[in-house]
Design an enzyme around this catalytic site. Structure first.
Site, PDB file in Angstrom:
ATOM      1  N   ARG A  91      53.500  49.089  50.627  1.00  0.00           N
ATOM      2  CA  ARG A  91      52.521  48.029  50.393  1.00  0.00           C
ATOM      3  C   ARG A  91      52.600  46.990  51.489  1.00  0.00           C
ATOM      4  NH1 ARG A  91      50.981  44.823  44.987  1.00  0.00           N
ATOM      5  NH2 ARG A  91      49.620  43.278  45.932  1.00  0.00           N
ATOM      6  N   ARG A 102      45.447  48.339  46.570  1.00  0.00           N
ATOM      7  CA  ARG A 102      46.870  48.406  46.856  1.00  0.00           C
ATOM      8  C   ARG A 102      47.448  49.772  46.492  1.00  0.00           C
ATOM      9  NH1 ARG A 102      47.483  44.162  43.188  1.00  0.00           N
ATOM     10  NH2 ARG A 102      46.168  43.006  44.622  1.00  0.00           N
ATOM     11  N   ASP A 105      51.308  48.246  42.767  1.00  0.00           N
ATOM     12  CA  ASP A 105      51.466  46.872  42.301  1.00  0.00           C
ATOM     13  C   ASP A 105      52.389  46.941  41.086  1.00  0.00           C
ATOM     14  OD1 ASP A 105      50.953  44.088  42.039  1.00  0.00           O
ATOM     15  OD2 ASP A 105      49.361  44.479  40.585  1.00  0.00           O
ATOM     16  N   ASP A 107      53.953  44.412  38.351  1.00  0.00           N
ATOM     17  CA  ASP A 107      53.924  43.041  37.849  1.00  0.00           C
ATOM     18  C   ASP A 107      54.873  42.876  36.669  1.00  0.00           C
ATOM     19  OD1 ASP A 107      52.048  42.268  39.722  1.00  0.00           O
ATOM     20  OD2 ASP A 107      50.344  42.601  38.378  1.00  0.00           O
TER      21      ASP A 107
HETATM   22  N1  PH2 Z   1      45.002  44.805  39.550  1.00  0.00           N
HETATM   23  C1  PH2 Z   1      44.504  43.753  40.181  1.00  0.00           C
HETATM   24  C2  PH2 Z   1      43.071  43.518  40.295  1.00  0.00           C
HETATM   25  N2  PH2 Z   1      42.266  44.419  39.553  1.00  0.00           N
HETATM   26  N3  PH2 Z   1      41.966  46.300  38.191  1.00  0.00           N
HETATM   27  C3  PH2 Z   1      42.491  47.334  37.505  1.00  0.00           C
HETATM   28  N4  PH2 Z   1      41.679  48.143  36.827  1.00  0.00           N
HETATM   29  N5  PH2 Z   1      43.827  47.567  37.483  1.00  0.00           N
HETATM   30  C4  PH2 Z   1      44.713  46.766  38.161  1.00  0.00           C
HETATM   31  O1  PH2 Z   1      45.946  47.005  38.125  1.00  0.00           O
HETATM   32  C5  PH2 Z   1      44.192  45.663  38.887  1.00  0.00           C
HETATM   33  C6  PH2 Z   1      42.793  45.466  38.878  1.00  0.00           C
HETATM   34  C7  PH2 Z   1      45.391  42.765  40.803  1.00  0.00           C
HETATM   35  O2  PH2 Z   1      46.703  43.005  40.601  1.00  0.00           O
HETATM   36 MG    MG Z   2      48.630  42.802  39.543  1.00  0.00          MG
HETATM   37 MG    MG Z   3      51.443  42.014  41.698  1.00  0.00          MG
END
Ligand code: PH2
Ligand code: MG
Ligand code: MG
Length: 169
Positions: A91, A102, A105, A107
């Site tokens: 990333r 990305r 991710d 979180d």
């Molecule tokens: N993550 C984001 C922005 N938008 N949309 C979906 N469907 N799934 C995600 O994990 C996602 C997103 C920013 O972290």
């Molecule tokens: Mg996120």
């Molecule tokens: Mg994040």
């Protein structure tokens, strides 16, 4: 009692997402990296679901999942471990727009029932209760867990979010 056993362990929940490259492999590689971390155990993993992208830039569909962890890391230590795995998987935050595509991710959603608000580290994740792509997989593995600020279960948040998004609110 070994030092490993005597350490405080807490339950934490994370969200995983990918919408670039081999999305499935990226989520599996992130989970493998978490599993091989000495201070993290991966207890449960949700199904991996495909979701419509949420947010401003035009981008492709995501794969999303959630996982339950046990860890002896501090919240900051767990965040650093997740960020390192993101970097190891390629990333590049310098090029990526804030809401943009990305490869991976990770979180941090919940860390026990902790509430904290520091720069770069807000727990519970401040947007988790309004994101269907977080709540659907999380409710699969943690339906009865309470959101420590809102005081309601993850399943009730998911029900509410799914009905508001279906109504186009
Ligand atoms: N993550 C984001 C922005 N938008 N949309 C979906 N469907 N799934 C995600 O994990 C996602 C997103 C920013 O972290
Ligand atoms: Mg996120
Ligand atoms: Mg994040």
């Amino acid at each position: 009692v070994t030092s490993q056993e005597s350490r405080e362990h807490v339950t934490a929940y994370i969200a995983l997402g990918s919408n670039l490259g081999d999305r499935h492999a990226m989520i599996q590689r992130a989970l493998d990296a978490l599993r091989s971390h000495a201070e993290i155990a991966v207890i449960k993993v949700s199904d991996i679901i495909e979701t419509e992208p949420v947010g401003p830039p035009e981008q492709s569909r995501y794969l999303n999942a959630a996982a339950e962890l046990r860890t002896s890391l501090s919240p900051r230590g767990l965040l650093e471990a997740c960020l390192k795995i993101e970097r190891d998987l390629g990333r590049d935050r310098t090029l990526a727009a804030r809401w943009g595509p990305r490869v991976i991710d990770i979180d941090l959603l919940l860390y026990s029932d902790l509430q904290m608000d520091e720069s770069g580290l807000k727990i519970p994740h401040p947007a988790m209760h309004e994101r269907e792509f977080v709540l659907v997989p999380l409710a699969q593995i943690a339906p009865t867990v309470l959101h420590p600020v809102m005081g309601v279960t993850i399943e009730s948040l998911r029900c509410r979010q799914v009905s508001t998004s279906a109504a186009g609110i």
